[in-house]
Design a protein around this motif. Structure first.
Motif, short mmCIF file in Angstrom:
data_model
loop_
_atom_site.label_atom_id
_atom_site.label_comp_id
_atom_site.label_asym_id
_atom_site.label_seq_id
_atom_site.Cartn_x
_atom_site.Cartn_y
_atom_site.Cartn_z
N HIS A 1 0.81 -1.03 0.13
CA HIS A 1 -0.04 -0.05 -0.02
C HIS A 1 0.91 1.15 -0.06
O HIS A 1 1.57 1.50 0.79
N GLU B 1 0.39 -0.50 -4.52
CA GLU B 1 -0.68 0.38 -4.80
C GLU B 1 -0.28 1.89 -4.87
O GLU B 1 0.88 2.04 -4.06
N ASN B 2 -0.93 2.73 -5.61
CA ASN B 2 -0.21 4.16 -5.39
C ASN B 2 -1.83 5.05 -5.39
O ASN B 2 -2.87 4.47 -5.76
N ASP B 3 -1.40 6.25 -5.34
CA ASP B 3 -2.46 7.29 -5.59
C ASP B 3 -2.06 8.27 -6.34
O ASP B 3 -0.97 8.78 -6.39
N HIS C 1 -0.87 10.82 -2.02
CA HIS C 1 -2.02 10.31 -1.47
C HIS C 1 -3.13 11.82 -0.90
O HIS C 1 -4.32 11.55 -1.25
N GLU D 1 -4.82 3.93 -7.87
CA GLU D 1 -6.09 4.73 -7.32
C GLU D 1 -5.97 6.11 -8.11
O GLU D 1 -5.10 7.08 -7.86
N LYS E 1 -7.56 9.34 -7.49
CA LYS E 1 -7.70 10.05 -6.12
C LYS E 1 -8.64 11.37 -6.33
O LYS E 1 -8.33 12.00 -7.28
CA CA Z 1 -4.80 4.60 -2.07
#
Ligand code: CA
Ligand code: G3P
Length: 304
Positions: free
Chosen positions: A45, A72-74, A87, A155, A157
């Motif tokens: 994450h 996972e990234n944002d 994030h 992701e 965002k």
């Molecule tokens: Ca995320």
């Protein structure tokens, strides 16, 4: 190793039997679902963010060193339309933006150009050894994880803040080679808390695997299954019954909907959600989750 791991390992050993029983009973209680994995996919994450500053290249490199393929990234957009990996809506928590740009409150990502963000230190807040780490652009990030041969749970965002971010993201992914057959079939998932955003990604690139973040009511799951392949909930919000309800449906690609639960950072909870039958666990401490839920070293059976 992540703080608290020793305690967590003891808990993992104590819970192993119970966890196995839970897994068996969950499988038996999920009529109409396929046999599920006993070792959920572990996804780092924001990178291995328990050990390196989140969403930096150092964090994906740390995940790689620990042996994790999925990160996972944002992703958000700068004022001049560049996708960056961060994030928060603001720059304050994870960079020195307040010091570098003292008159630019509230330091929102959308108010800064990519060149300005590139000047910021995104590592010192985490530890002095990471001083000078940068907020990567999505391009820089894709190149690094490509070099590491890693896979991406991306992701989108705050999609309402960034009209057009879906198309912009897909453009960069395509230009960087991430929408070829190999990546689309199993190396990339695009997720968002915004159902409208997930739907747009599906409409613009129907071949891409998508995920909806959150825990929609079971009755609403069939409508989401029209455009999402994953339901990715907070681990605190689910049960074995909920996971079974998701698994009972097929997504837009004709495959069983999957569940990736977040953010699980200790062995006890990793075993609990593995017992619910989740397909993946998203964690800041991937080594802790793997130790709790993974198969023994040397077991190279193919994943079902
Ligand atoms: Ca995320
Ligand atoms: O990937 C799931 C998780 O990242 C969603 O929450 O706030 O950490 O982006 P957040």
């Amino acid at each position: 190793m992540y703080a608290g791991t020793a305690t967590a390992s003891v808990a993992a050993a104590a819970l192993l039997g119970a966890g196995t029983l839970l897994m068996s009973s969950t499988t038996a209680a999920a009529p109409g679902t396929e046999a599920r994995t006993a070792d959920p996919l572990v996804i780092a994450h924001r990178g291995a963010s328990a050990y390196a500053p989140e969403n930096t290249l150092a964090a994906v490199d740390k995940a790689d060193v620990l042996g994790f393929e999925w990160v996972e990234n944002d992703v958000q957009l700068t004022r001049d339309g560049v996708l960056v990996v961060i994030h928060d809506t603001g720059l304050k928590r994870t960079t020195d933006a307040e010091e570098v740009f003292p008159d630019r409150a509230p330091w929102a990502v959308k108010d800064f150009t990519a060149a300005e963000i590139a000047r910021l230190d995104a590592g010192s807040w985490f530890g002095p050894q990471y001083a000078g780490a940068r907020v990567p652009t999505l391009r820089q990030y894709l190149r690094r994880i490509g070099r590491n041969q890693q896979n991406l749970l991306l992701e989108i965002k705050n999609p309402d803040t960034y009209p057009g971010i879906e198309r912009a993201t897909l453009r960069v992914l395509r230009q960087e080679g991430w929408l070829d057959r190999d990546h689309v079939r199993g190396r990339l998932v695009i997720q968002s808390f915004g159902a409208g955003s997930v739907r747009k990604v599906h409409e613009q690139r129907p071949d891409v695997i998508t995920g909806l973040l959150g825990t929609p009511a079971a009755a609403d799951l069939p409508s989401y299954a029209e455009f999402t392949d994953r339901i990715n909930p907070a681990y605190t919000s689910i049960s074995g019954e909920y996971v079974a309800a998701v698994h009972a449906l097929k997504g837009p690609h004709g495959k069983r909907l999957q569940v990736n639960a977040w953010t699980v950072n200790d062995a006890e909870h990793a075993l609990r959600v593995a017992g619910y039958g989740v397909d993946g666990i998203i964690t800041n401490a991937p080594d802790v989750v793997r130790e709790a839920t993974g198969r023994p070293a040397g077991d190279t059976r193919a994943r079902p």
